[in-house]
Design a protein around this motif. Structure first.
Motif, PDB file in Angstrom:
ATOM      1  N   GLY A  70      18.933  71.319  69.605  1.00  0.00           N
ATOM      2  CA  GLY A  70      19.570  70.942  68.340  1.00  0.00           C
ATOM      3  C   GLY A  70      20.220  72.224  67.651  1.00  0.00           C
ATOM      4  O   GLY A  70      20.592  72.120  66.537  1.00  0.00           O
ATOM      5  N   TYR A  71      20.283  73.514  68.419  1.00  0.00           N
ATOM      6  CA  TYR A  71      20.857  74.668  67.740  1.00  0.00           C
ATOM      7  C   TYR A  71      22.131  74.777  68.008  1.00  0.00           C
ATOM      8  O   TYR A  71      22.631  74.421  69.267  1.00  0.00           O
ATOM      9  N   PRO A  72      23.150  75.459  67.079  1.00  0.00           N
ATOM     10  CA  PRO A  72      24.359  75.694  67.413  1.00  0.00           C
ATOM     11  C   PRO A  72      24.441  76.924  68.507  1.00  0.00           C
ATOM     12  O   PRO A  72      23.668  77.485  68.806  1.00  0.00           O
ATOM     13  N   PRO A  73      25.917  77.000  69.323  1.00  0.00           N
ATOM     14  CA  PRO A  73      26.010  77.835  70.073  1.00  0.00           C
ATOM     15  C   PRO A  73      26.071  79.044  69.335  1.00  0.00           C
ATOM     16  O   PRO A  73      26.111  79.715  68.429  1.00  0.00           O
ATOM     17  N   GLY A  74      25.804  80.176  70.524  1.00  0.00           N
ATOM     18  CA  GLY A  74      25.673  81.548  70.187  1.00  0.00           C
ATOM     19  C   GLY A  74      27.008  82.361  69.590  1.00  0.00           C
ATOM     20  O   GLY A  74      27.838  81.608  69.973  1.00  0.00           O
ATOM     21  N   LYS A  75      26.819  83.350  68.950  1.00  0.00           N
ATOM     22  CA  LYS A  75      28.048  84.023  68.545  1.00  0.00           C
ATOM     23  C   LYS A  75      27.840  85.279  69.096  1.00  0.00           C
ATOM     24  O   LYS A  75      26.796  85.984  68.856  1.00  0.00           O
ATOM     25  N   ARG A  76      29.098  85.960  69.286  1.00  0.00           N
ATOM     26  CA  ARG A  76      29.158  87.470  69.811  1.00  0.00           C
ATOM     27  C   ARG A  76      29.474  88.419  68.705  1.00  0.00           C
ATOM     28  O   ARG A  76      30.433  87.908  67.934  1.00  0.00           O
ATOM     29  N   ASP A  77      28.963  89.434  68.442  1.00  0.00           N
ATOM     30  CA  ASP A  77      29.495  90.342  67.513  1.00  0.00           C
ATOM     31  C   ASP A  77      30.479  91.406  68.370  1.00  0.00           C
ATOM     32  O   ASP A  77      30.958  91.374  69.576  1.00  0.00           O
ATOM     33  N   ASP A  78      31.008  92.504  67.896  1.00  0.00           N
ATOM     34  CA  ASP A  78      32.176  93.291  68.033  1.00  0.00           C
ATOM     35  C   ASP A  78      31.471  94.088  69.108  1.00  0.00           C
ATOM     36  O   ASP A  78      32.222  95.047  69.812  1.00  0.00           O
ATOM     37  N   ARG A  79      30.341  94.199  69.662  1.00  0.00           N
ATOM     38  CA  ARG A  79      29.696  95.018  70.591  1.00  0.00           C
ATOM     39  C   ARG A  79      29.305  94.026  71.677  1.00  0.00           C
ATOM     40  O   ARG A  79      28.719  94.773  72.637  1.00  0.00           O
ATOM     41  N   GLY A  80      29.783  92.810  71.617  1.00  0.00           N
ATOM     42  CA  GLY A  80      29.518  92.198  72.994  1.00  0.00           C
ATOM     43  C   GLY A  80      28.011  91.451  72.998  1.00  0.00           C
ATOM     44  O   GLY A  80      27.800  90.869  73.839  1.00  0.00           O
ATOM     45  N   ARG A  81      27.238  91.633  71.977  1.00  0.00           N
ATOM     46  CA  ARG A  81      25.908  91.183  71.687  1.00  0.00           C
ATOM     47  C   ARG A  81      26.143  89.659  71.324  1.00  0.00           C
ATOM     48  O   ARG A  81      26.830  89.251  70.689  1.00  0.00           O
ATOM     49  N   LEU A  82      25.065  88.971  71.699  1.00  0.00           N
ATOM     50  CA  LEU A  82      25.029  87.525  71.661  1.00  0.00           C
ATOM     51  C   LEU A  82      23.922  87.140  70.577  1.00  0.00           C
ATOM     52  O   LEU A  82      22.765  87.460  70.800  1.00  0.00           O
ATOM     53  N   PHE A  83      24.097  86.155  69.681  1.00  0.00           N
ATOM     54  CA  PHE A  83      23.328  85.981  68.684  1.00  0.00           C
ATOM     55  C   PHE A  83      23.001  84.613  68.207  1.00  0.00           C
ATOM     56  O   PHE A  83      24.062  83.956  68.373  1.00  0.00           O
ATOM     57  N   TYR A  84      21.715  83.763  67.990  1.00  0.00           N
ATOM     58  CA  TYR A  84      21.521  82.569  67.762  1.00  0.00           C
ATOM     59  C   TYR A  84      20.860  82.842  66.373  1.00  0.00           C
ATOM     60  O   TYR A  84      19.798  83.224  66.480  1.00  0.00           O
ATOM     61  N   MET A  85      21.445  82.403  65.394  1.00  0.00           N
ATOM     62  CA  MET A  85      20.943  82.579  63.959  1.00  0.00           C
ATOM     63  C   MET A  85      20.569  81.221  63.704  1.00  0.00           C
ATOM     64  O   MET A  85      21.239  80.153  63.493  1.00  0.00           O
ATOM     65  N   THR A  86      19.157  81.199  62.895  1.00  0.00           N
ATOM     66  CA  THR A  86      18.655  80.062  61.964  1.00  0.00           C
ATOM     67  C   THR A  86      18.162  80.486  61.029  1.00  0.00           C
ATOM     68  O   THR A  86      18.206  81.753  60.592  1.00  0.00           O
ATOM     69  N   GLU A  87      17.746  79.736  59.946  1.00  0.00           N
ATOM     70  CA  GLU A  87      17.342  80.136  58.844  1.00  0.00           C
ATOM     71  C   GLU A  87      16.006  80.660  59.006  1.00  0.00           C
ATOM     72  O   GLU A  87      15.296  81.507  58.124  1.00  0.00           O
ATOM     73  N   LYS A  88      15.134  80.595  60.063  1.00  0.00           N
ATOM     74  CA  LYS A  88      13.635  81.184  60.146  1.00  0.00           C
ATOM     75  C   LYS A  88      13.882  82.358  61.193  1.00  0.00           C
ATOM     76  O   LYS A  88      12.835  83.008  61.285  1.00  0.00           O
ATOM     77  N   GLY A  89      14.747  82.691  61.845  1.00  0.00           N
ATOM     78  CA  GLY A  89      14.929  83.867  62.695  1.00  0.00           C
ATOM     79  C   GLY A  89      16.139  83.946  63.549  1.00  0.00           C
ATOM     80  O   GLY A  89      16.933  83.107  63.495  1.00  0.00           O
ATOM     81  N   ILE A  90      16.114  84.912  64.453  1.00  0.00           N
ATOM     82  CA  ILE A  90      17.465  85.372  65.171  1.00  0.00           C
ATOM     83  C   ILE A  90      16.769  85.645  66.546  1.00  0.00           C
ATOM     84  O   ILE A  90      15.811  86.211  66.867  1.00  0.00           O
ATOM     85  N   LEU A  91      17.638  85.033  67.704  1.00  0.00           N
ATOM     86  CA  LEU A  91      17.438  85.416  69.031  1.00  0.00           C
ATOM     87  C   LEU A  91      18.551  86.076  69.161  1.00  0.00           C
ATOM     88  O   LEU A  91      19.930  85.612  69.235  1.00  0.00           O
TER      89      LEU A  91
END
Length: 126
Positions: free
Chosen positions: A27-48
């Motif tokens: 049930g989590y949304p797709p990840g987003k990349r930053d300008d350095r190419g890192r991939l983030f999955y952000m939630t209200e409780k934490g980040i992968l």
């Protein structure tokens, strides 16, 4: 307890296909990349986060390390597992199912991501 977890990934495209599918099954949304190419999955409780190692060496899986994701049902744990297998993950440990022990009855499903990191979907049985 945790603000974030960052895992090394050798192929960010493969990591994104895998984690978008497995986390999407939970049930989590797709990840987003930053300008350095890192991939983030952000939630209200934490980040992968997933990143190629900053030292330029290949990412390696931690021996004895497991990252666990909460599943609200055994069916979601199974969907997570199936999505992972269909998107570059490999099965590890026993097949998904109920385990009983000192922490009670748990439904567990294990995978390794495309970089070899060991993951688990966990549902606490009532």
């Amino acid at each position: 307890m945790f603000s974030h977890i960052m895992l090394g990934a050798n192929d960010i495209d493969a990591a994104q296909a895998f984690y978008d599918a497995t986390l999407g099954a939970l049930g989590y949304p797709p990840g987003k990349r930053d300008d350095r190419g890192r991939l983030f999955y952000m939630t209200e409780k934490g980040i992968l986060a997933l990143t190629p190692p900053i030292d330029g060496k290949p990412a390696t899986a931690g021996n004895g390390s497991t990252i666990g994701f909460a599943a609200t049902s055994p069916e979601l744990a199974d969907a997570w597992h199936a999505a992972g297998l269909a998107n570059g993950g490999t099965a590890c440990e026993d097949a998904p199912g109920v385990r009983e022990g000192g922490l009670g009855r748990l439904y567990l499903a294990y995978l390794r991501d495309p970089s070899g990191n060991k993951l688990c979907a966990l549902h606490r049985m009532g």
